[in-house]
Design a protein around this motif. Structure first.
Motif, PDB file in Angstrom:
ATOM      1  N   ALA A  83       0.858  -1.192   0.000  1.00 30.47           N
ATOM      2  CA  ALA A  83       0.000   0.000   0.000  1.00 30.47           C
ATOM      3  C   ALA A  83       0.890   1.235   0.000  1.00 30.47           C
ATOM      4  O   ALA A  83       1.926   1.263   0.666  1.00 30.47           O
ATOM      5  N   GLN A  84       0.495   2.231  -0.758  1.00 24.30           N
ATOM      6  CA  GLN A  84       1.241   3.484  -0.789  1.00 24.30           C
ATOM      7  C   GLN A  84       0.967   4.263   0.505  1.00 24.30           C
ATOM      8  O   GLN A  84      -0.168   4.316   0.963  1.00 24.30           O
ATOM      9  N   PRO A  85       1.979   4.857   1.082  1.00 24.67           N
ATOM     10  CA  PRO A  85       1.767   5.621   2.313  1.00 24.67           C
ATOM     11  C   PRO A  85       0.816   6.804   2.067  1.00 24.67           C
ATOM     12  O   PRO A  85       0.916   7.477   1.043  1.00 24.67           O
ATOM     13  N   THR A  86      -0.091   6.994   2.994  1.00 25.50           N
ATOM     14  CA  THR A  86      -1.016   8.132   2.934  1.00 25.50           C
ATOM     15  C   THR A  86      -1.028   8.807   4.296  1.00 25.50           C
ATOM     16  O   THR A  86      -0.408   8.328   5.246  1.00 25.50           O
ATOM     17  N   CYS A  87      -1.740   9.911   4.393  1.00 24.88           N
ATOM     18  CA  CYS A  87      -1.844  10.585   5.686  1.00 24.88           C
ATOM     19  C   CYS A  87      -3.095  10.148   6.457  1.00 24.88           C
ATOM     20  O   CYS A  87      -3.505  10.776   7.402  1.00 24.88           O
ATOM     21  N   ALA A  88      -3.689   9.030   6.052  1.00 24.00           N
ATOM     22  CA  ALA A  88      -4.866   8.505   6.747  1.00 24.00           C
ATOM     23  C   ALA A  88      -4.460   7.989   8.130  1.00 24.00           C
ATOM     24  O   ALA A  88      -3.322   7.554   8.331  1.00 24.00           O
ATOM     25  N   ALA A  89      -5.397   8.005   9.042  1.00 25.79           N
ATOM     26  CA  ALA A  89      -5.117   7.561  10.409  1.00 25.79           C
ATOM     27  C   ALA A  89      -4.781   6.074  10.448  1.00 25.79           C
ATOM     28  O   ALA A  89      -3.891   5.649  11.174  1.00 25.79           O
TER      29      ALA A  89
END
Length: 110
Positions: free
Chosen positions: A59-65
């Motif tokens: 999974a690509q890093p995101t700013c989701a919690a």
């Protein structure tokens, strides 16, 4: 003639074994994904069914919690396009996505 309860038990045991094999397949692929060098974006093939491939990738890093652990997708090699994908937050999510995609590749009834 077998009693219906025996048939029903066999079905339940069969489904449990199928789920365990799927969970094992997803777990092994996830360990393989974690063992790769950082930056390796190659997808791990989980299954080929005809022209369809079910695969897992990071999974690509995101700013989701809550970050997903991995992505499971289905790719049609004949049409050269992604059919669907699921972000998975657990191995159980990955097993459910795999089973759903596996049913998508089955023959259409009727």
């Amino acid at each position: 003639m077998m009693r219906p309860t025996i048939k029903a038990r066999g079905f339940v045991v069969g489904r449990a074994l199928e789920y365990n094999f799927t969970t094992l397949r997803i777990s092994r692929a996830y360990v393989s994904l974690l063992s790769r060098p950082e930056g390796d974006l190659t997808a791990i093939s989980l299954a080929w069914i005809g022209d369809y491939e079910i695969r897992m990738h990071a999974a690509q890093p995101t700013c989701a919690a809550q970050q997903p652990l991995f992505i499971v997708d289905i790719f049609d090699h004949d049409a050269q396009l992604f059919i669907d994908s699921r972000a998975c937050h657990s191995v159980a999510d990955g097993a459910a996505a795999f089973d759903e995609f596996l049913h998508m590749t089955g023959p259409v009834a009727g």
